[in-house]
Scaffold this motif. Structure first.
Motif, PDB file in Angstrom:
ATOM      1  N   PHE A 172       1.028 -25.050 -16.538  1.00 34.14           N
ATOM      2  CA  PHE A 172      -0.273 -25.610 -16.207  1.00 34.14           C
ATOM      3  C   PHE A 172      -0.856 -26.321 -17.429  1.00 34.14           C
ATOM      4  CE2 PHE A 172       0.749 -22.528 -13.036  1.00 34.14           C
ATOM      5  CZ  PHE A 172       0.224 -23.047 -11.865  1.00 34.14           C
TER       6      PHE A 172
ATOM      7  N   GLU B 270      -0.641 -24.876 -21.161  1.00 29.28           N
ATOM      8  CA  GLU B 270       0.701 -24.936 -21.734  1.00 29.28           C
ATOM      9  C   GLU B 270       1.038 -26.371 -22.143  1.00 29.28           C
ATOM     10  OE1 GLU B 270      -0.060 -23.494 -18.807  1.00 29.28           O
ATOM     11  OE2 GLU B 270       0.357 -21.368 -19.096  1.00 29.28           O
TER      12      GLU B 270
ATOM     13  N   GLY C 268      -6.031 -24.136  -9.596  1.00 25.31           N
ATOM     14  CA  GLY C 268      -4.592 -24.336  -9.725  1.00 25.31           C
ATOM     15  C   GLY C 268      -4.234 -25.697 -10.280  1.00 25.31           C
TER      16      GLY C 268
ATOM     17  N   SER D  34      -2.841 -21.260 -14.134  1.00 23.58           N
ATOM     18  CA  SER D  34      -2.018 -20.503 -13.196  1.00 23.58           C
ATOM     19  C   SER D  34      -2.823 -19.413 -12.489  1.00 23.58           C
ATOM     20  CB  SER D  34      -0.857 -19.850 -13.950  1.00 23.58           C
ATOM     21  OG  SER D  34      -1.365 -18.891 -14.862  1.00 23.58           O
ATOM     22  N   GLY D  35      -2.264 -18.893 -11.403  1.00 22.28           N
ATOM     23  CA  GLY D  35      -2.896 -17.796 -10.692  1.00 22.28           C
ATOM     24  C   GLY D  35      -2.947 -16.543 -11.551  1.00 22.28           C
TER      25      GLY D  35
ATOM     26  N   TYR E 267      -3.482 -16.483 -14.624  1.00 27.08           N
ATOM     27  CA  TYR E 267      -4.659 -16.652 -15.474  1.00 27.08           C
ATOM     28  C   TYR E 267      -5.902 -16.081 -14.805  1.00 27.08           C
ATOM     29  CZ  TYR E 267      -4.275 -19.540 -19.707  1.00 27.08           C
ATOM     30  OH  TYR E 267      -4.081 -19.983 -20.974  1.00 27.08           O
TER      31      TYR E 267
ATOM     32  N   ARG F 115      -6.293 -26.480  -5.814  1.00 23.59           N
ATOM     33  CA  ARG F 115      -5.319 -25.562  -5.224  1.00 23.59           C
ATOM     34  C   ARG F 115      -5.631 -24.135  -5.656  1.00 23.59           C
ATOM     35  NH1 ARG F 115      -0.381 -27.193  -7.988  1.00 23.59           N
ATOM     36  NH2 ARG F 115      -1.671 -28.642  -9.150  1.00 23.59           N
TER      37      ARG F 115
ATOM     38  N   ASP G 263      -2.559 -19.586  -4.401  1.00 21.42           N
ATOM     39  CA  ASP G 263      -1.788 -18.620  -5.187  1.00 21.42           C
ATOM     40  C   ASP G 263      -2.665 -17.543  -5.830  1.00 21.42           C
ATOM     41  OD1 ASP G 263      -3.084 -20.243  -6.983  1.00 21.42           O
ATOM     42  OD2 ASP G 263      -1.363 -20.499  -8.312  1.00 21.42           O
ATOM     43  N   ARG G 264      -4.005 -17.719  -5.788  1.00 16.51           N
ATOM     44  CA  ARG G 264      -4.873 -16.698  -6.383  1.00 16.51           C
ATOM     45  C   ARG G 264      -5.833 -16.102  -5.361  1.00 16.51           C
ATOM     46  NH1 ARG G 264      -5.782 -20.960 -10.736  1.00 16.51           N
ATOM     47  NH2 ARG G 264      -3.690 -21.243  -9.932  1.00 16.51           N
TER      48      ARG G 264
END
Ligand code: B12
Ligand code: ZN
Lengths: 249, 349
Positions: free
Chosen positions: A94, A97, B212, B216-217, B219, B246, B249-250
């Motif tokens: 993401f 990074e 998203g 990341s999820g 996170y 998005r 995923d979380r």
């Protein structure tokens, strides 16, 4: 044809196995890394890790061993950034990074750039990038800039909330540049068209190739605005800039 | 969600019941971010940027969602920057046709120890404006319509006060420091939230942009889940978490926070999102802004509303702050479709 086992660096092999899915990208990446030296592979792997300290150290080490600056840039830094771009596109990594990888790229380029400019190595082309007037979103634009620099373009970053005058001033200053505009708001998207109008009024439209992007922008919108190209992500942006640079000769 | 055997409800009762996932007479129409548009500003003579800074204009523009568009809720905060302004960020208040923003390229904080919530935080004019607007709306519409306040979460405050890139890099380099920063910034979220409740807010939107598209999820789980649980415990009204982009995923983590609802983006399919949430939290959304509401006509709006209704989404509305150039015609289509859909189902019984 090169095989994965031809790549000596285990970390690079793992990256390819774990994160690359498109056959043509796998083939191209294996081919590339099978050809480059172990030290370049190590630089690429450190960049992919976002380890700026290691990239800094390894770049200095390579220069000390008389590796050409251009080779370090192409086979180490840019090669690594290629994998980073794909991992981001596929949501394996993401923005944080990618920012860390960009910072690592910068650490390496800090040693490379002075050598290249002293030797008079020409960038592929100059790209002038800015987020349009009224818009402060710049994460996507910054990722594009990083990938463009990573691909050997010289990039002038005008930042956010860029006025027509600021765009025009820099277009005038450079020889057949590419102009990239980013917009994330529907309220500011039309400002792309306004800037293009302003370039026409200033008699500069034919001097510049124009590309546009940002989440709400579409190919159709880009065509309506009279842009020369639209890119949907940072990898696309680099491919497009290469096409536009060629078109400009 | 059941709609049977429930007598006619006021908009307010309807929204509050839906936020508790209780039976309603029909699905409420709600945008917990912003419905301000240029057309509406003209209609009630409450233009940006003033409508973000003057309580009377703020209340007047916000009320149009009920009086003109037939929505069941009113949201007076059109932007995400009121508290950042009060914290001392450099502001760009913009014109009528654009949202005000924070100049994130000029960050005010670099370190955890820089973080200071001023003692007179709530007395800053940009805080007082929101609190007064809520009081005005409460007086004018308090019995009929749900008045929703908005308090920004610490993740978004971090973007504004540290700069997005600096904040995101810190989150990668130093998780401990990042958590400390979030913990200190959460005081702003709590203080402003509690003050709005006291002023009369029936519910609060809590935007916290760990989307998203950026992180990341994992996170979300690492940095925000526990804080969001804490907000749900300490702010005694229904909370509506807002994260655009998005988020599928979380969503499982989000469902565990104890928040009443999640305001979700069109990048996540309604039926799939409902399945993930599995009746643990209500969903609000998710009509697409840039492509549908802004650029297409009522027929496409209608299709998206129906998709949400059929998936059982508890409160239907746009995915985020609607584009300022959105037509009233498209917005009216939302409440009209919802009413017709329930009408047709009523007759079928
Ligand atoms: C992060 C974010 C913010 C951050 C911005 C931080 C920053 N420094 O950029 C904060 C929280 C501060 C913010 C503020 C606002 N935001 Co905002 N934000 C987002 C969010 C969540 C993610 C955007 C992002 O960075 N994506 C990640 C990057 C990597 O993607 P990208 O920008 O699309 O870039 C990629 C491609 O598009 C392409 N690309 C980009 N530029 C270019 C240029 C060229 C030439 C090419 C070829 C390609 C290219 O390559 C990039 C890399 O792959 C989006 C929602 C979403 N999910 O998209 C909303 C969103 C963009 N925001 C929105 C809104 C409404 C706002 C505010 C008005 C909120 C408010 N009510 O106050 C303010 C406005 C500020 C302003 N005047 O600009 C709306 C816009 C609605 C609309 N279409 O009009 C969105 C879409 C949310 C929504 N669902 O409605 N926001
Ligand atoms: Zn949003």
């Amino acid at each position: 044809m090169a095989q994965l086992s031809d790549i000596t660096n285990a970390a690079i092999r793992r990256e390819i196995e774990d994160f690359l899915e498109r056959p043509e990208e796998i083939a191209r990446t294996v081919e590339l890394f099978a050809r480059v030296s172990p030290l370049m592979q190590e630089i690429a792997a450190a960049l992919i890790e976002g380890d700026n300290g290691a990239v800094d150290r390894l770049t200095v080490q390579a220069l000390d061993q008389s590796v050409e600056a251009l080779e370090i840039m192409d086979d180490g830094l840019i090669a690594g950034m290629g994998i980073v771009g794909i991992k981001f596109r596929e949501s394996f990594i993401f923005v944080p990074e990618v920012l860390a990888c960009a910072r690592a790229m910068k650490a390496g380029m800090a040693h490379i750039e002075p050598i290249l400019s002293a030797a008079g190595v020409e960038p592929i082309a100059t790209v002038i990038m800015g987020t349009v007037k009224g818009d402060l979103h710049d994460i996507g634009k910054n990722l594009c800039i990083m990938m463009l620099r990573g691909a050997g373009f010289e990039v002038i970053d005008l930042g956010v909330d860029t006025s027509d005058d600021a765009f025009i001033e820099d277009v005038e200053k450079h020889c057949s540049p590419i102009l990239g505009m980013s917009a994330l708001l529907t309220t500011t998207m039309p400002n792309m068209g306004k800037t293009i109008e302003a370039l026409i009024d200033a008699d500069l439209r034919d001097e510049v190739q124009i590309m546009v992007g940002g989440a709400p922008v579409t190919q159709e919108f880009a065509d309506d605005m009279g842009a020369d190209g639209y890119g949907k992500d940072a990898l696309d942006c680099v491919a497009l800039a290469k096409r536009l640079a060629e078109a400009a000769g | 969600m059941t709609t049977e055997a429930v007598g006619p409800m006021t908009s307010r009762a309807r929204v509050l019941a839906a936020l508790r996932r209780e039976p309603v007479d029909r699905t409420p129409v709600c945008n917990p971010t912003s419905v301000a548009t240029v057309e509406l500003m003209d209609l009630v003579d409450a233009p940006f940027p003033l409508a973000n800074r003057d309580p009377e204009l703020m209340a007047r523009l916000a009320a149009t969602s009920y009086t003109e568009l037939g929505f069941d809720s009113i949201m007076p905060v059109f932007s995400i920057i009121q508290e950042s302004s009060a914290l001392g960020c450099n502001m760009q208040w913009e014109q009528k046709d654009n949202w005000p923003t924070v100049r994130m390229s000029e960050p005010i904080w670099r370190d955890a120890d820089d973080i200071r919530i001023p003692n007179d935080f709530l007395l800053h004019p940009d805080m007082v404006c929101v609190l007064d607007a809520i009081r005005i709306l409460k007086k004018r519409f308090g019995d009929e319509v749900a008045i929703i306040g908005k308090t920004m979460g610490p993740w978004t405050l971090g973007y504004h006060c540290f700069g997005v890139e600096a904040f995101l890099l810190m989150s990668l380099d130093d998780p401990g420091k990042t958590k400390l920063c979030l913990d200190r910034m959460k005081e702003a979220t709590l203080q402003f939230g509690l003050a709005q409740i006291e002023a009369g807010a029936d519910a609060l939107t809590l935007p916290d942009h760990a989307t998203g598209d950026l992180v990341s999820g994992e996170y979300y789980a690492r940095y925000l889940k526990d804080l969001h649980v804490e907000f749900a415990e300490r702010l005694p009204v229904p909370l509506i978490l807002h994260i655009c982009g998005r988020t599928i995923d979380r969503m499982d983590y989000i469902a565990q926070t104890g928040m009443a609802a999640f305001h979700f983006d069109s990048k996540n399919a309604p039926d799939e999102s409902m399945t993930v949430m599995h009746d643990r939290i209500a969903l609000v959304g998710n009509i697409n802004n840039p492509e549908t509401l802004f650029a297409k006509g009522p027929e496409v709006v209608r299709q998206e509303v129906l998709k949400n209704l059929e998936a059982g989404v508890q409160l239907v509305g746009p995915e985020c702050a609607i584009p300022l150039q959105t037509s009233i015609e498209n917005l009216l289509e939302i409440s009209q479709t919802v009413r017709e859909w329930h009408g047709a189902r009523g007759r079928a019984h």
